[in-house]
Design an enzyme around this catalytic site. Structure first.
Site, PDB file in Angstrom:
ATOM      1  N   THR A   1     -27.930  18.466 -20.572  1.00 51.78           N
ATOM      2  CA  THR A   1     -28.848  17.231 -20.876  1.00 51.78           C
ATOM      3  C   THR A   1     -30.156  17.875 -21.621  1.00 51.78           C
ATOM      4  O   THR A   1     -30.901  17.280 -22.298  1.00 51.78           O
ATOM      5  CB  THR A   1     -29.118  16.259 -19.780  1.00 51.78           C
ATOM      6  OG1 THR A   1     -27.914  15.941 -19.163  1.00 51.78           O
ATOM      7  CG2 THR A   1     -30.074  15.249 -20.086  1.00 51.78           C
TER       8      THR A   1
ATOM      9  N   HIS B   1     -30.028  19.069 -24.955  1.00 51.61           N
ATOM     10  CA  HIS B   1     -29.905  17.782 -25.809  1.00 51.61           C
ATOM     11  C   HIS B   1     -31.551  17.421 -25.975  1.00 51.61           C
ATOM     12  O   HIS B   1     -31.908  16.937 -27.076  1.00 51.61           O
ATOM     13  CB  HIS B   1     -29.089  16.512 -25.243  1.00 51.61           C
ATOM     14  CG  HIS B   1     -27.665  16.815 -25.382  1.00 51.61           C
ATOM     15  ND1 HIS B   1     -26.963  16.912 -26.473  1.00 51.61           N
ATOM     16  CD2 HIS B   1     -26.859  17.034 -24.465  1.00 51.61           C
ATOM     17  CE1 HIS B   1     -25.707  17.320 -26.195  1.00 51.61           C
ATOM     18  NE2 HIS B   1     -25.523  17.255 -24.926  1.00 51.61           N
TER      19      HIS B   1
END
Length: 348
Positions: free
Chosen positions: A40, A43
């Site tokens: 995450t 990203h």
């Protein structure tokens, strides 16, 4: 305090000074000792399509961490499921903050809350010297624990939640995806009494990590099929339990094709797009498929602590350790896809 900040709606993170977070009633302030880098966070660093829809800069990312409580807000020390919280407690944090009011929350199924806010995504997170967290999201490490291991309790919880979705004793288990969570799931499956644990990937370095935690077979599926792996192990009827960790359409197809009749699959891997699935095989083989997201609060956390107390060793999964000042090198290693978990040290 120092923090890694997503300042603008563009790729990159900036290390800079920001105010320490203020805590309210029912919250605690935690001095971060270690934090782990997650997919995450990659990203968010890249500010890709997902991040553009999920993140509103400025934001401090990071949701995997261990730290020490330095301040306890009003009522926060009374958290009943933790036996109370106090300054000096060594803690990790559940990164999914739930509403507490919906049907699932009120029924004790907090991991199913429809209004979940992610630490380090929807609110400032743990890539900082201090983080504020609701007391209800704090997990106290009551026994001895390695700080690097405690820093990755969040993804370890994903692995445990997935691996323990179905009984494993004496079962043949297929894990598709040898990323850090897949390797941790393999370690859990072996520790929990599975007979054969087979893990697949196309990265040899990651398959090598899986071998270190004692899998029966680590298959490079670019060279060897899962069916051939079954033959090597003398299996005749397929896998009893499948743990899908990759989000790969090919991996999902291989898993469905190699399950025994009545087999059970827990799916954690998130695909980047929709893909076809052989539902005729799912129906005629009477397969059970369960989606997994996050951790059960806090039963999974209890299981994690007990597994470590019972001798489960996660140290092979941690392959990179950096001072937070060297965050660019740390993120580069995490993004390479060739290693395991990467840890940032906020005391160095």
């Amino acid at each position: 305090m120092k923090a890694l900040v997503k300042d603008k709606a563009e790729p990159g993170l900036t290390l800079r000074d920001v105010p320490e977070p203020a805590i309210g009633a029912g919250e605690v302030l935690i001095k971060v000792l270690r934090s782990g880098i997650c997919g995450t966070d990659l990203h968010i660093l890249a500010y890709d399509g997902w991040a553009q829809g999920a993140v509103r800069p400025p934001l401090i990312p990071g949701h995997e961490f261990v730290g020490e409580i330095v301040e306890v807000g009003r009522h926060a020390g009374e958290a009943p499921d933790q036996g109370g919280l106090a300054v000096g407690d060594l803690v990790s944090g559940e990164g999914h903050l739930v509403c507490g009011k919906c049907r699932n929350c009120r029924a004790g199924r907090r991991h199913l809350c429809r209004s979940t806010v992610g630490l380090g995504v929807g609110r400032d997170g743990a890539f900082a010297e201090y983080v504020a967290l609701p007391a209800s999201n704090v997990w106290v490490h009551r026994g001895p624990v390695d700080l690097d291991t405690a820093a990755i309790f969040d993804p370890f919880g994903n692995a445990v939640h997935t691996a323990l979705s179905f009984p494993l004793v004496g079962e043949d288990v297929l894990i598709t995806g040898a990323g850090p969570i897949g390797v941790m799931a393999a370690a859990v499956a072996r520790h929990a009494g599975a007979r054969n644990v087979v893990i697949t990937d196309v990265s040899e370095p990651r398959l090598a990590l899986a071998r270190k935690v004692g899998v029966s077979l680590a298959l490079n599926v670019a060279e060897t099929s899962v069916a051939e792996g079954q033959r090597q192990l003398g299996m005749r009827e397929g896998f009893d339990v499948g743990l899908e960790m990759s989000g790969s359409p090919a991996a999902m197809g291989e898993m469905v094709a190699n399950m025994t009749h009545g087999g059970k699959m827990a799916v954690l891997g998130l695909p980047t797009e929709q893909f076809p699935v052989d539902f005729a095989r799912i129906v005629t083989s009477m397969l059970t498929i369960k989606g997994i997201y996050g951790r059960e609060m806090f039963e999974t956390w209890y299981a994690m602590s007990v597994l470590l107390e019972g001798g489960l060793d996660l140290s092979p999964v941690i392959t990179g350790r950096y001072s937070y000042r060297s965050f660019e090198d740390a993120f580069a290693e995490a993004a390479s896809g060739n290693g395991g978990k990467v840890i940032l040290d906020w005391t160095a």
